[in-house]
Write an enzyme that holds these catalytic residues in place. Sequence first.
Site, PDB file in Angstrom:
ATOM      1  N   GLU A 119      -4.572  16.526  -5.488  1.00 38.02           N
ATOM      2  CA  GLU A 119      -5.497  16.582  -4.270  1.00 38.02           C
ATOM      3  C   GLU A 119      -4.791  15.279  -3.729  1.00 38.02           C
ATOM      4  O   GLU A 119      -5.008  14.117  -4.069  1.00 38.02           O
ATOM      5  CB  GLU A 119      -6.900  16.257  -4.856  1.00 38.02           C
ATOM      6  CG  GLU A 119      -7.424  17.300  -5.842  1.00 38.02           C
ATOM      7  CD  GLU A 119      -7.379  18.752  -5.327  1.00 38.02           C
ATOM      8  OE1 GLU A 119      -7.510  19.027  -4.234  1.00 38.02           O
ATOM      9  OE2 GLU A 119      -7.203  19.484  -6.300  1.00 38.02           O
ATOM     10  N   CYS A 165     -10.575   9.935   1.108  1.00 38.99           N
ATOM     11  CA  CYS A 165      -9.889  11.088   1.617  1.00 38.99           C
ATOM     12  C   CYS A 165     -10.514  11.881   2.303  1.00 38.99           C
ATOM     13  O   CYS A 165     -10.009  12.689   3.308  1.00 38.99           O
ATOM     14  CB  CYS A 165      -9.190  12.025   0.419  1.00 38.99           C
ATOM     15  SG  CYS A 165     -10.611  12.212  -0.932  1.00 38.99           S
TER      16      CYS A 165
HETATM   17  P1  NAD Z   1      -0.639   6.731  -3.326  1.00 40.43           P
HETATM   18  O1  NAD Z   1       0.122   8.086  -3.095  1.00 40.43           O
HETATM   19  O2  NAD Z   1      -0.013   5.590  -2.677  1.00 40.43           O
HETATM   20  O3  NAD Z   1      -0.681   6.677  -4.819  1.00 40.43           O
HETATM   21  C1  NAD Z   1      -1.417   6.975  -5.659  1.00 40.43           C
HETATM   22  C2  NAD Z   1      -0.757   7.199  -7.078  1.00 40.43           C
HETATM   23  O4  NAD Z   1       0.606   7.766  -7.135  1.00 40.43           O
HETATM   24  C3  NAD Z   1      -0.766   5.522  -7.690  1.00 40.43           C
HETATM   25  O5  NAD Z   1      -1.129   5.432  -9.108  1.00 40.43           O
HETATM   26  C4  NAD Z   1       0.592   5.322  -7.216  1.00 40.43           C
HETATM   27  O6  NAD Z   1       1.019   4.018  -8.072  1.00 40.43           O
HETATM   28  C5  NAD Z   1       0.998   6.538  -7.538  1.00 40.43           C
HETATM   29  N1  NAD Z   1       2.637   6.461  -6.956  1.00 40.43           N
HETATM   30  C6  NAD Z   1       2.918   5.810  -5.867  1.00 40.43           C
HETATM   31  N2  NAD Z   1       4.468   6.422  -5.677  1.00 40.43           N
HETATM   32  C7  NAD Z   1       4.649   6.993  -6.387  1.00 40.43           C
HETATM   33  C8  NAD Z   1       5.870   7.797  -6.652  1.00 40.43           C
HETATM   34  N3  NAD Z   1       7.101   8.048  -6.031  1.00 40.43           N
HETATM   35  N4  NAD Z   1       6.127   8.629  -7.620  1.00 40.43           N
HETATM   36  C9  NAD Z   1       4.699   8.815  -8.725  1.00 40.43           C
HETATM   37  N5  NAD Z   1       3.764   8.007  -8.464  1.00 40.43           N
HETATM   38  C10 NAD Z   1       3.612   7.337  -7.546  1.00 40.43           C
HETATM   39  O7  NAD Z   1      -2.101   6.939  -2.913  1.00 40.43           O
HETATM   40  P2  NAD Z   1      -3.404   5.669  -2.779  1.00 40.43           P
HETATM   41  O8  NAD Z   1      -3.026   4.657  -1.791  1.00 40.43           O
HETATM   42  O9  NAD Z   1      -3.506   4.963  -3.786  1.00 40.43           O
HETATM   43  O10 NAD Z   1      -4.717   6.490  -2.324  1.00 40.43           O
HETATM   44  C11 NAD Z   1      -4.761   6.907  -1.045  1.00 40.43           C
HETATM   45  C12 NAD Z   1      -4.516   8.446  -0.737  1.00 40.43           C
HETATM   46  O11 NAD Z   1      -4.931   9.220  -1.730  1.00 40.43           O
HETATM   47  C13 NAD Z   1      -4.737   9.009   0.578  1.00 40.43           C
HETATM   48  O12 NAD Z   1      -3.722   9.774   0.854  1.00 40.43           O
HETATM   49  C14 NAD Z   1      -5.808   9.710   0.261  1.00 40.43           C
HETATM   50  O13 NAD Z   1      -6.274  10.743   1.353  1.00 40.43           O
HETATM   51  C15 NAD Z   1      -5.536  10.348  -1.160  1.00 40.43           C
HETATM   52  N6  NAD Z   1      -6.761  10.829  -1.836  1.00 40.43           N
HETATM   53  C16 NAD Z   1      -7.113  12.132  -1.844  1.00 40.43           C
HETATM   54  C17 NAD Z   1      -8.102  12.672  -2.773  1.00 40.43           C
HETATM   55  C18 NAD Z   1      -8.440  13.978  -2.685  1.00 40.43           C
HETATM   56  O14 NAD Z   1      -9.420  14.538  -3.638  1.00 40.43           O
HETATM   57  N7  NAD Z   1      -8.028  14.973  -1.957  1.00 40.43           N
HETATM   58  C19 NAD Z   1      -9.013  11.493  -3.294  1.00 40.43           C
HETATM   59  C20 NAD Z   1      -8.740  10.209  -3.194  1.00 40.43           C
HETATM   60  C21 NAD Z   1      -7.526   9.814  -2.474  1.00 40.43           C
END
Ligand code: NAD
Length: 542
Positions: free
Chosen positions: A293, A327
Amino acid sequence: MGKGFFQVPVAVNEPIKSYAPGSPERESVLAAYKQLWNANTEVPLYINGKEVRTGNTSDIRPPHDHQKVVGTYYRAGKSEVQDAINSALAARKQWSQMSWEHRAGIFLKAAELIAGPYRDRINAATMINQSKTIFQAEIDAACELIDFLRFNVQFMTEIYEEQPESTSDAWNRLEYRPLEGFVYCISPFNFTAIAGNLPASAALMGNVCVWKPSDHQMLSAQIIVDIFREAGVPDGVINMVNADPVMMTDEVMTHPDFAGVHFTGSTSVFRSLWTKIGENINTYKTYPKIVGETGGKDFIMAHSSAVPKQVATAIARGAFEFQGQKCSAASRAYIPKSIWPEVEKHLRAAIDSFKMGSPEDMSNFITAVIHEGSFDKLESYINNAKQDTDAEVIIGGNCDKSKGWFVDPTVIVTTNPKYATMETELFGPVITIFVYEDDAYEATLKLVDETSEYALTGSIMGQDRYAVQQATKALENCAGNFYINDKCTGAVVGQQPFGGARASGTNDKAGSKLNLLRWVSPRMIKETFVTPTDYRYPFLGE
Ligand code: NAD
């Protein structure tokens, strides 16, 4: 299964506490806040039920006061990641064989621990580490996580009850096995509930997990671990490991027993995960389940029949609560020219009354954004909007990082419906508004549909039911959660299953049966009572 067809308690949403001045919950959460603020918490890795400390640590700092260190978390190297995988696989045999009612009992207990003894701590940790106001912490860390746990137990039993037809001579049974391997859960910073639910939903269905929380949610992540342990999640079933995400993912996704990823976060990271899985597809024993998501560019579309004050309120709440870091947050709005002056007046009045600062001061509606990277990104888009001829910053626009990562709630008006901030997910307290000619309603609906790559949430506001129907149809594919006469945030488990399509994710609807179905691999068992002893069918007769 045990000796009985057990019924689980009917799931109900956890009531939201008010935290109004003078309420007992206000005093007790503030006491928990003070305690955690001064506790200098250590967050180890949790592998096979053991606390693991490495030589690699990072500080935990509140976004609203970035010079203050409230704790330390440990980061894993390759060997700890491998230990976590091995510990999950070792726990798998017993856990996957445990009767479902015992799994249900564990997670129902976890829900009640959050509702009672852990409520203040998990809310306070979310206020400190993620800079949520008490109301935003309560609806997330307490209520939504409780709801996920309670409703998922009920959904699990509904899934198990779905069985094929049988006949008098053959009994057909569907057994909902967990995946053969382990599930990798990667959670975002912005919802404590999501961090808890990603591993809990998979584990509830009998899976074992390696969970990587966000660097910016470690204080509340530890409380989730404490709750799961006290609830009785056995050692090795959920292993919590923080590490460099690329290194960790490389270790996990080259393992033959990698059976699925449960991800919530940004679109670009999810795409990189999917790519990595593709590159390693020949390594795996089973095709991994991929659930993600991801991002959004969520909209409010107003028709000329909309009530201006309602539109302004939907924007004020939808775009700015939790600093727009949901999000689902509204980040683009389309307002007809005839009602724009009224909408603007009410929006200005609302934003003028917002107070910004630490969540400990409960009169603040806005606090800080999560980290410096987010602050810098927001500031640069806002500065560009101040320069660009097709955009104007009409409210807010100040950014101040001296104490915390504070960005004013900002409203940009653009004459270009494809302006950068109409298309790009900024993930902060910034909304861009395009004012359209009233008679261009149909063309504007097309713009809403075609402007961004995302399709997460959106809303239509208007009193004219023909116009509402037209929008509902025209916007069918650009939001997985669509609202009529409401803001586009605030989905509740059990009421509005959440998720979007296009670049917003696989739309497996967190907090619903659809999501749980991704964590099982059904086995069909046909049992024949009178087994044939002759291959010949009657048609072969003379
Ligand atoms: P992010 O993508 O920066 O990080 C999410 C997770 O992924 C963290 O644990 C991070 O350490 C990890 N991560 C980062 N780079 C990675 C890589 N290269 N490989 C594997 N893992 C990696 O997101 P964020 O800043 O924590 O959260 C915000 C984002 O999440 C926004 O884009 C938001 O829209 C989305 N979000 C979506 C929903 C939904 O239900 N659609 C809900 C909450 C947040």
